[in-house]
Enzyme design. Structure first.
Site, PDB file in Angstrom:
ATOM      1  N   ASP A  77       0.908  -1.315   0.100  1.00  0.00           N
ATOM      2  CA  ASP A  77       0.669  -0.119   0.188  1.00  0.00           C
ATOM      3  C   ASP A  77       0.659   0.518   0.344  1.00  0.00           C
ATOM      4  O   ASP A  77       1.791   1.263   0.437  1.00  0.00           O
ATOM      5  CB  ASP A  77      -0.701  -0.065   1.247  1.00  0.00           C
ATOM      6  CG  ASP A  77      -2.329   0.509   0.945  1.00  0.00           C
ATOM      7  OD1 ASP A  77      -2.551   1.363   0.436  1.00  0.00           O
ATOM      8  OD2 ASP A  77      -3.029   1.078   2.556  1.00  0.00           O
ATOM      9  N   GLY A 175      -8.438   7.042   8.808  1.00  0.00           N
ATOM     10  CA  GLY A 175      -8.341   7.408   9.667  1.00  0.00           C
ATOM     11  C   GLY A 175     -10.443   7.452   9.899  1.00  0.00           C
ATOM     12  O   GLY A 175     -11.123   6.429   8.829  1.00  0.00           O
ATOM     13  N   HIS A 202     -10.124   4.441  -1.140  1.00  0.00           N
ATOM     14  CA  HIS A 202      -9.402   3.888  -0.232  1.00  0.00           C
ATOM     15  C   HIS A 202      -9.916   4.926   0.937  1.00  0.00           C
ATOM     16  O   HIS A 202     -11.096   5.607   0.810  1.00  0.00           O
ATOM     17  CB  HIS A 202      -7.901   5.475  -0.899  1.00  0.00           C
ATOM     18  CG  HIS A 202      -6.976   4.619  -1.033  1.00  0.00           C
ATOM     19  ND1 HIS A 202      -5.791   3.948  -0.833  1.00  0.00           N
ATOM     20  CD2 HIS A 202      -7.007   3.969  -2.418  1.00  0.00           C
ATOM     21  CE1 HIS A 202      -5.444   3.813  -1.476  1.00  0.00           C
ATOM     22  NE2 HIS A 202      -5.679   3.438  -2.682  1.00  0.00           N
ATOM     23  N   THR A 227      -8.004   1.099   9.118  1.00  0.00           N
ATOM     24  CA  THR A 227      -8.178   1.826  11.148  1.00  0.00           C
ATOM     25  C   THR A 227      -8.850   0.761  11.098  1.00  0.00           C
ATOM     26  O   THR A 227      -9.112   0.595  12.275  1.00  0.00           O
ATOM     27  CB  THR A 227      -8.710   3.186  10.468  1.00  0.00           C
ATOM     28  OG1 THR A 227      -7.908   3.761   9.827  1.00  0.00           O
ATOM     29  CG2 THR A 227      -9.219   3.855  11.876  1.00  0.00           C
TER      30      THR A 227
END
Ligand code: 13P
Length: 284
Positions: A77, A175, A202, A227
């Protein structure tokens, strides 16, 4: 990853790309995919690769992929350097992301072409990104005011390259979201009409089921989840320990495995991957 995602885009579902951090999390991802007979992507951040060393973590992931009855891609990634890309290819990764999205357009394109030259002869897939995805991923931090959306016209310069997948910035962020993100479905749709290229979504943590499904309908064939899995990884271990107060490490490790696996299973179902393991006969 290229034939895997070409099939997914053509048939209208997405393959989950799950950021793992060690053998336990990787095994949980692969076992979830096996139970659901789904293709899956084991994704590693550069930070995780550096923590273990590419040959070490590469050998775990290769073993999991090679012995699994479902197609498992091993993907790097957000990598910004050719050095780490070359190390990971040598250690057995089957695809890599070159993230030069913070560079000027021409430089991003040139670096992406350079990576394609390197990978061409070894059959490794490539992901590239255009625009700037907000939030924190690995050591890269993009402030809200610096995040910007993909330009579909410029994106076509990437979508005519032999990439495995293209990541357009469409308003998602890495996040936890502070408020519901504003997704540029119009840009995704405009791009999706012009190219059969599979897109990567993403910033999967915290998106609603409706957003996932709409993005998948518009061409996203790879969905990244990081996350959320980090939370499951830590909480699965810690909650078991706090509850049982015992010092047999294999028990909280088992609880951690179960928690990560459950999350991955839920996402694979949501993305439409269940039962799709035979779609791509030539997958690695
Ligand atoms: P999240 O951390 O928001 O799930 O994003 C994952 C990702 O896009 C990794 O590249």
């Amino acid at each position: 990853m290229k034939p895997m995602l070409a099939s997914a885009r053509r048939l209208g579902y997405a393959v989950g790309a799950f950021n793992i951090v060690d053998y336990n999390s990787a095994r949980a991802v692969v076992r979830a995919a096996e139970e659901l007979r789904a293709p899956v992507i084991l994704q590693t951040s550069v930070k995780t690769v550096k923590f273990w060393g590419a040959p070490t973590i590469g050998s775990w992931l290769r073993e999991l992929a090679a012995t699994s009855p479902v197609p498992v891609a091993v993907h790097l990634d957000h990598c910004t350097t050719l050095e780490v890309i070359v190390q990971c290819i040598a250690a057995g990764w089957t695809s890599v992301m070159i993230d030069a999205s913070d560079k000027p357009f021409e430089e991003n394109l040139a670096l992406t072409k350079k990576v394609l030259e390197i990978t061409e002869s070894v059959g490794v897939g490539v992901e590239a990104e255009l625009g700037a995805i907000g939030g924190v991923e690995d050591d890269k931090q993009v402030a809200d005011e610096d995040a910007h959306l993909v330009d579909p016209d410029k994106a076509m310069a990437f979508c005519t390259l032999p990439l495995a997948v293209f990541a357009p910035a469409i308003g998602t962020a890495h996040g936890l979201y502070k408020s519901a993100p504003k997704i540029a479905f119009d840009r995704l749709e405009a791009l999706g009409r012009r190219t059969p290229m599979p897109f990567a979504l993403h910033g999967g943590t915290g998106l609603s089921d409706e957003v996932f499904q709409r993005c998948i309908r518009l061409g996203c064939a790879k969905v990244n989840i990081s996350t959320q899995l980090k939370h499951d990884f830590i909480d699965g271990f810690v909650e078991h320990h706090l509850d049982k107060k015992e010092y047999e490490p294999l028990k909280p490790l088992r609880a951690q495995f179960d928690r990560v696996k459950q999350q991955v299973s839920q996402k694979i179902r949501l993305f439409g991957g269940e039962g799709r393991f035979e779609d791509c006969q030539s997958c690695p």
